[in-house]
Design a protein around this motif. Structure first.
Motif, PDB file in Angstrom:
ATOM      1  N   LEU A 525       0.820  -1.210   0.000  1.00  0.00           N
ATOM      2  CA  LEU A 525       0.000   0.000   0.000  1.00  0.00           C
ATOM      3  C   LEU A 525       0.857   1.265   0.000  1.00  0.00           C
ATOM      4  O   LEU A 525       0.519   2.266  -0.635  1.00  0.00           O
ATOM      5  CB  LEU A 525      -0.924  -0.009   1.226  1.00  0.00           C
ATOM      6  N   ILE A 526       1.976   1.193   0.736  1.00  0.00           N
ATOM      7  CA  ILE A 526       2.891   2.346   0.760  1.00  0.00           C
ATOM      8  C   ILE A 526       3.478   2.578  -0.626  1.00  0.00           C
ATOM      9  O   ILE A 526       3.527   3.713  -1.122  1.00  0.00           O
ATOM     10  CB  ILE A 526       4.003   2.122   1.808  1.00  0.00           C
ATOM     11  N   TYR A 527       3.925   1.494  -1.267  1.00  0.00           N
ATOM     12  CA  TYR A 527       4.488   1.630  -2.622  1.00  0.00           C
ATOM     13  C   TYR A 527       3.425   2.093  -3.621  1.00  0.00           C
ATOM     14  O   TYR A 527       3.721   2.819  -4.571  1.00  0.00           O
ATOM     15  CB  TYR A 527       5.095   0.300  -3.068  1.00  0.00           C
ATOM     16  N   GLN A 528       2.170   1.702  -3.370  1.00  0.00           N
ATOM     17  CA  GLN A 528       1.074   2.138  -4.250  1.00  0.00           C
ATOM     18  C   GLN A 528       0.897   3.650  -4.164  1.00  0.00           C
ATOM     19  O   GLN A 528       0.739   4.331  -5.177  1.00  0.00           O
ATOM     20  CB  GLN A 528      -0.216   1.426  -3.824  1.00  0.00           C
ATOM     21  N   ARG A 529       0.980   4.177  -2.937  1.00  0.00           N
ATOM     22  CA  ARG A 529       0.798   5.620  -2.752  1.00  0.00           C
ATOM     23  C   ARG A 529       1.991   6.419  -3.280  1.00  0.00           C
ATOM     24  O   ARG A 529       1.833   7.560  -3.697  1.00  0.00           O
ATOM     25  CB  ARG A 529       0.594   5.929  -1.271  1.00  0.00           C
ATOM     26  N   THR A 530       3.166   5.816  -3.231  1.00  0.00           N
ATOM     27  CA  THR A 530       4.358   6.537  -3.694  1.00  0.00           C
ATOM     28  C   THR A 530       4.636   6.294  -5.170  1.00  0.00           C
ATOM     29  O   THR A 530       5.611   6.826  -5.715  1.00  0.00           O
ATOM     30  CB  THR A 530       5.588   6.111  -2.862  1.00  0.00           C
ATOM     31  N   GLY A 531       3.814   5.468  -5.814  1.00  0.00           N
ATOM     32  CA  GLY A 531       3.972   5.219  -7.246  1.00  0.00           C
ATOM     33  C   GLY A 531       5.085   4.267  -7.599  1.00  0.00           C
ATOM     34  O   GLY A 531       5.496   4.200  -8.764  1.00  0.00           O
ATOM     35  N   SER A 532       5.572   3.488  -6.629  1.00  0.00           N
ATOM     36  CA  SER A 532       6.645   2.512  -6.895  1.00  0.00           C
ATOM     37  C   SER A 532       6.007   1.183  -7.305  1.00  0.00           C
ATOM     38  O   SER A 532       5.884   0.250  -6.501  1.00  0.00           O
ATOM     39  CB  SER A 532       7.517   2.329  -5.649  1.00  0.00           C
ATOM     40  N   GLN A 533       5.597   1.103  -8.563  1.00  0.00           N
ATOM     41  CA  GLN A 533       4.811  -0.054  -9.005  1.00  0.00           C
ATOM     42  C   GLN A 533       5.608  -1.349  -9.002  1.00  0.00           C
ATOM     43  O   GLN A 533       5.074  -2.412  -8.675  1.00  0.00           O
ATOM     44  CB  GLN A 533       4.240   0.226 -10.391  1.00  0.00           C
ATOM     45  N   SER A 534       6.879  -1.284  -9.349  1.00  0.00           N
ATOM     46  CA  SER A 534       7.674  -2.519  -9.371  1.00  0.00           C
ATOM     47  C   SER A 534       7.839  -3.076  -7.962  1.00  0.00           C
ATOM     48  O   SER A 534       7.770  -4.289  -7.745  1.00  0.00           O
ATOM     49  CB  SER A 534       9.043  -2.257 -10.004  1.00  0.00           C
ATOM     50  N   LYS A 535       8.044  -2.172  -6.975  1.00  0.00           N
ATOM     51  CA  LYS A 535       8.160  -2.631  -5.582  1.00  0.00           C
ATOM     52  C   LYS A 535       6.814  -3.129  -5.064  1.00  0.00           C
ATOM     53  O   LYS A 535       6.746  -4.084  -4.290  1.00  0.00           O
ATOM     54  CB  LYS A 535       8.681  -1.499  -4.704  1.00  0.00           C
ATOM     55  N   GLU A 536       5.733  -2.468  -5.492  1.00  0.00           N
ATOM     56  CA  GLU A 536       4.409  -2.913  -5.093  1.00  0.00           C
ATOM     57  C   GLU A 536       4.131  -4.317  -5.621  1.00  0.00           C
ATOM     58  O   GLU A 536       3.632  -5.185  -4.890  1.00  0.00           O
ATOM     59  CB  GLU A 536       3.343  -1.945  -5.624  1.00  0.00           C
ATOM     60  N   LEU A 537       4.488  -4.553  -6.870  1.00  0.00           N
ATOM     61  CA  LEU A 537       4.293  -5.870  -7.465  1.00  0.00           C
ATOM     62  C   LEU A 537       5.084  -6.928  -6.703  1.00  0.00           C
ATOM     63  O   LEU A 537       4.570  -7.998  -6.383  1.00  0.00           O
ATOM     64  CB  LEU A 537       4.735  -5.850  -8.933  1.00  0.00           C
ATOM     65  N   ARG A 538       6.322  -6.588  -6.407  1.00  0.00           N
ATOM     66  CA  ARG A 538       7.198  -7.529  -5.704  1.00  0.00           C
ATOM     67  C   ARG A 538       6.629  -7.890  -4.329  1.00  0.00           C
ATOM     68  O   ARG A 538       6.579  -9.068  -3.954  1.00  0.00           O
ATOM     69  CB  ARG A 538       8.581  -6.892  -5.554  1.00  0.00           C
ATOM     70  N   THR A 539       6.211  -6.901  -3.577  1.00  0.00           N
ATOM     71  CA  THR A 539       5.701  -7.173  -2.232  1.00  0.00           C
ATOM     72  C   THR A 539       4.400  -7.964  -2.265  1.00  0.00           C
ATOM     73  O   THR A 539       4.166  -8.828  -1.418  1.00  0.00           O
ATOM     74  CB  THR A 539       5.487  -5.861  -1.454  1.00  0.00           C
ATOM     75  N   LEU A 540       3.553  -7.684  -3.251  1.00  0.00           N
ATOM     76  CA  LEU A 540       2.298  -8.438  -3.353  1.00  0.00           C
ATOM     77  C   LEU A 540       2.564  -9.902  -3.686  1.00  0.00           C
ATOM     78  O   LEU A 540       1.905 -10.801  -3.149  1.00  0.00           O
ATOM     79  CB  LEU A 540       1.396  -7.816  -4.424  1.00  0.00           C
ATOM     80  N   ILE A 541       3.513 -10.148  -4.546  1.00  0.00           N
ATOM     81  CA  ILE A 541       3.820 -11.540  -4.910  1.00  0.00           C
ATOM     82  C   ILE A 541       4.409 -12.282  -3.718  1.00  0.00           C
ATOM     83  O   ILE A 541       4.056 -13.438  -3.453  1.00  0.00           O
ATOM     84  CB  ILE A 541       4.770 -11.587  -6.126  1.00  0.00           C
ATOM     85  N   ILE A 542       5.289 -11.608  -2.962  1.00  0.00           N
ATOM     86  CA  ILE A 542       5.836 -12.242  -1.756  1.00  0.00           C
ATOM     87  C   ILE A 542       4.710 -12.516  -0.764  1.00  0.00           C
ATOM     88  O   ILE A 542       4.658 -13.575  -0.135  1.00  0.00           O
ATOM     89  CB  ILE A 542       6.917 -11.354  -1.118  1.00  0.00           C
ATOM     90  N   GLY A 543       3.786 -11.556  -0.649  1.00  0.00           N
ATOM     91  CA  GLY A 543       2.639 -11.770   0.232  1.00  0.00           C
ATOM     92  C   GLY A 543       1.819 -12.968  -0.183  1.00  0.00           C
ATOM     93  O   GLY A 543       1.328 -13.726   0.655  1.00  0.00           O
ATOM     94  N   SER A 544       1.670 -13.173  -1.503  1.00  0.00           N
ATOM     95  CA  SER A 544       0.903 -14.330  -1.984  1.00  0.00           C
ATOM     96  C   SER A 544       1.616 -15.639  -1.671  1.00  0.00           C
ATOM     97  O   SER A 544       0.984 -16.683  -1.494  1.00  0.00           O
ATOM     98  CB  SER A 544       0.644 -14.213  -3.487  1.00  0.00           C
ATOM     99  N   LEU A 545       2.950 -15.600  -1.591  1.00  0.00           N
ATOM    100  CA  LEU A 545       3.711 -16.804  -1.228  1.00  0.00           C
ATOM    101  C   LEU A 545       3.539 -17.142   0.249  1.00  0.00           C
ATOM    102  O   LEU A 545       3.485 -18.312   0.633  1.00  0.00           O
ATOM    103  CB  LEU A 545       5.203 -16.595  -1.524  1.00  0.00           C
TER     104      LEU A 545
END
Length: 762
Positions: A525-545
């Motif tokens: 959510l933090i990366y979403q607000r700061t516009g860091s889409q690649s980091k947001e994608l990475r954290t979401l995938i780790i969360g799914s794991l």
């Protein structure tokens, strides 16, 4: 000027109520004042009592087992019915029971000793802190203690003047104490013996009175036996947990106290049914074959039964002292009762006429509890009798001292000192406060809305973590507690748009517990607000794991791919996994429609996919990295099943020193195959060598070790690396770092906790 003995009961009542009122007000600062954790024994009594208050005559929650005698459920259920479902009413009435027990101790003592001995005995009992602690709990210890003392007094009362009313009352009390806890069955022959002995042969209606006593006892015992038959469809005794604790506590490798399944317990379960008959048969045979080991076991258990340490089950006396100082400064230690009580028994040996029902009750309790495990609350019913013996010993020493019989009084005091030293506090290997005690208290501060306090939870979590360093470097209890604290605070900061501090606390939570998904949800959510889409994608995938069954993560992943116009093919494995966990029928229908659209789109381009795959592999095998990257990039727009294509693209990008892009590609591959060991190995190497992030490396190392081929040199090497990380990470000490939060800030944190955060299970 001496106080007339007629005022002694008033003194007892005033002091007993005063000390309990003082404890009651301090106890309100404790999260356990109005919070019962699920699955505790207290929870079973609580829910059963509430069922009875709601009209369920069997007092049984349909979702819980029925292993305890139900008498206590009916007791607290009646309180709920009369005063409402409030713990305050239960605590108040149980404090009154404690005061009643003190008065009964005074009355019992007067049958055998001077009134001053009765006053001392009642006051010794009054100032024993564990009494107040368990009177403020939904354990049946306070009721059992009261009924034990009441049944003893009832027999004495009936023997003094064996009227019909007194005989019937004493029989009812003896039945109730047996029903409160099944091992009190041993008190029944004691009660019958002393009633029979008390009724003189000169009493004309002796047989009628004995028959009345027997009839009332049986009639009082039948209702709960019949209730057991209705619940279990067979005749059962009141408690049903006996075989397990009997077996556990009587095996030679049992340490002597605590609820602990030893290796031989597990071995028994593999070969025998866990029934009372099979357990008794097995233990009898084992004791016959190896009597020495059983003798040593019982000597250990006897030592722990008389040890000064207040052995906890769930509630810890020493941890409660931090919240209720009266437990530390006013409570009489158990060693006092043990040392003076034993001296009192020895002194009374010279007076054979005083070897009475007091001794019978005391030694019967020893026989009742020695076969089971030692805990502070289990020995509470014996405290009244030790208090009486202790009072007699203190009075005897005082008399000798007053008469200037120095040698006898000095010898008695020396004996007490030696006994007290033998009984000195002997806590567990974890110390007075166990890891589990900190864990339960820490989460109680989070789960009780009234006492919710992040600072308290963090303080306790830090103590828990540091205690675990010597026993558990994985921090199975410390990491979920501390990480939950920092996640809650991070959520609060995020809501206030304090993104830098929110990220700092989320990363701290991740550092403490890198195998839980909560920090990654916040970071995304933090990366979403700061516009860091690649980091947001990475954290979401780790969360799914880390949290496979959370549909919200897959929803966020799908939304992110839609926003960034990423390859549509990768949405297929996301949606397929999302469908496994989604329960909303409308969402399921929409997902299936989108899935069909994507599948049809990919089918139309299958020929193109096969051709491009051969070209890409050719470039890859001939080390034409730039052309390989171009081909794999086109290819993966149609890739829905083959994670190796993302792996090969990641390798090619790595050869071209495009590490960050390679990482994002590898994470896309994990969406297709979350368990691909080679992708996890590459990601682990990247985080260790490029970003210097051992915590992220550890996440992927764990997945690699779980899925890779065992016994290879590389596997063993990675296993060593993972264990080194775990040692370094687990051996770091922690101290509280949160600012001192106001009541308002804690209220806001509680709202975020209730809305967004699911804490780890106890």
């Amino acid at each position: 000027m001496s106080i007339p003995s007629r005022f002694f009961p008033i003194i007892i009542i005033v002091l007993s109520l005063t000390v309990r009122i003082a404890y009651y007000f301090q106890f309100q600062n404790n999260p356990f004042f109005d919070f019962i954790p699920p699955a505790w024994d207290q929870d079973i009594f609580d829910k059963g009592g509430k069922e009875f208050a709601h009209g369920n005559i069997l007092a049984k929650d349909p979702n819980q087992s029925d292993v305890f005698s139900p008498l206590y459920k009916y007791f607290i259920g009646t309180i709920y019915w009369l005063f409402g479902e409030t713990y305050k009413a239960v605590w108040s009435i149980q404090f009154l029971l404690g005061t009643g027990s003190a008065l009964l101790i005074f009355q019992i003592s007067k049958y055998f000793f001077r009134p001053i001995v009765g006053l001392l005995a009642a006051l010794f009992f009054t100032f024993y802190g564990p009494n107040w602690l368990y009177e403020g709990s939904l354990y049946r210890a306070s009721l059992t203690t009261f009924l034990t003392v009441a049944s003893c007094y009832g027999i004495l009362w009936a023997s003094y003047k064996p009227t019909i009313a007194r005989i019937a009352s004493s029989a009812a009390l003896l039945s109730l104490v047996m029903q409160c806890r099944s091992n009190n069955l041993l008190l029944v022959p004691v009660g019958f013996f002393f009633i029979w002995k008390a009724i003189s042969n000169h009493v004309e209606n002796k047989k009628a009175l004995i028959s009345l006593f027997t009839a009332v006892f049986i009639l009082c015992s039948i209702p709960l036996l019949y209730r057991g038959y209705l619940v279990h469809d067979r005749v059962v005794f009141y408690d049903q947990g006996g075989p397990e604790t009997l077996l556990m506590s009587n095996l030679p490798d049992y340490p002597g106290r605590g609820y602990l399944h030893s290796p031989s317990f597990d071995s028994f379960l593999k070969n025998h049914p866990l029934t009372t008959s099979s357990v008794i048969k097995f233990l009898t045979q084992a004791a016959w074959e190896n009597p020495k080991s059983f003798l040593e076991l019982y000597l250990r258990k006897l030592f722990f039964l008389f040890n000064n340490y207040e052995a906890p089950t769930t509630l810890n006396f020493y941890l409660f002292q931090d919240i209720s100082p009266i437990l530390r400064w006013v409570s009489i230690p158990f060693a006092f009762f043990g040392s003076f009580g034993i001296l009192g028994i020895i002194l009374l040996k010279k007076e054979s006429k005083k070897w009475t029902i007091l001794h019978a009750y005391f030694f019967t309790h020893l026989l009742m509890f020695l076969p089971f495990y030692s805990a502070a609350r289990f020995r509470l019913p014996v405290i009244p009798f030790l208090a009486i013996f202790s009072a007699q010993a203190v009075y005897w020493i005082w008399k000798k001292f007053k008469r200037k019989q120095w040698s006898q009084s000095a010898l008695a005091l020396l004996s007490v000192l030696i006994l007290a030293l033998v009984m000195k506090t002997h806590p567990t290997s974890e110390g007075k406060i166990r890891i589990a005690d900190y864990f339960h208290m820490g989460f109680a501060y989070l789960k009780n809305a009234r006492t919710f306090n992040l600072n308290k939870a963090e303080e306790i979590g830090s103590k828990l973590w540091n205690k675990e360093i010597s026993t558990d470097l994985q921090h199975k209890k410390g990491s979920p507690l501390l990480s939950t604290v920092y996640v809650i605070y991070s959520e609060t900061l995020l809501k206030n748009n304090q993104l830098i501090e929110a990220a700092k606390n989320a990363n701290l939570a991740f550092e403490i517990n890198p195998f839980h998904s909560l920090p990654f949800k916040i970071l995304s959510l933090i990366y979403q607000r700061t516009g860091s889409q690649s980091k947001e994608l990475r954290t979401l995938i780790i969360g799914s794991l880390l949290e496979i069954g959370d549909p919200k993560i897959y929803a966020l992943l799908t939304k992110l791919y839609d926003q960034t116009n990423k390859d549509q093919a990768i949405k297929i494995p996301i949606i397929l996994r999302w469908l496994k966990f989604e329960s909303n029928e409308n969402k399921i229908a929409a997902l299936k429609m989108e899935l069909n659209r994507l599948v049809n789109l990919i089918k139309e381009k299958q020929n193109q996919f096969v051709a491009e795959k051969n070209i890409a592999r050719n470039h890859f095998l001939n080390h034409r990295w730039e052309k390989a990257v171009d081909s794999y990039s086109k290819l993966n727009k149609l890739n829905t099943k083959d994670a190796s294509l993302y792996l090969e693209l990641g390798v090619a990008l790595g050869k071209l020193n495009q590490s960050k892009r390679a990482i994002n590609i590898l994470y896309s591959g994990l969406l297709i195959d979350p368990n691909n060991p080679y992708i996890h190995r590459m990601l682990s190497n990247y985080y260790l060598k490029v970003e210097n992030s051992p915590y992220m490396s550890a996440i992927h190392l764990r997945h690699y070790l779980k899925n890779a081929e065992k016994e290879t040199d590389e596997y063993k090497e990675k296993e060593v690396t993972f264990n080194q990380f775990r040692f370094q990470y687990g051996s770091l000490k922690r101290k509280p770092i949160l600012p001192n939060l106001s009541v308002k800030q804690n209220r806001q944190a509680l709202e975020e906790y209730n809305l967004n955060i699911s804490s780890p299970k106890n």
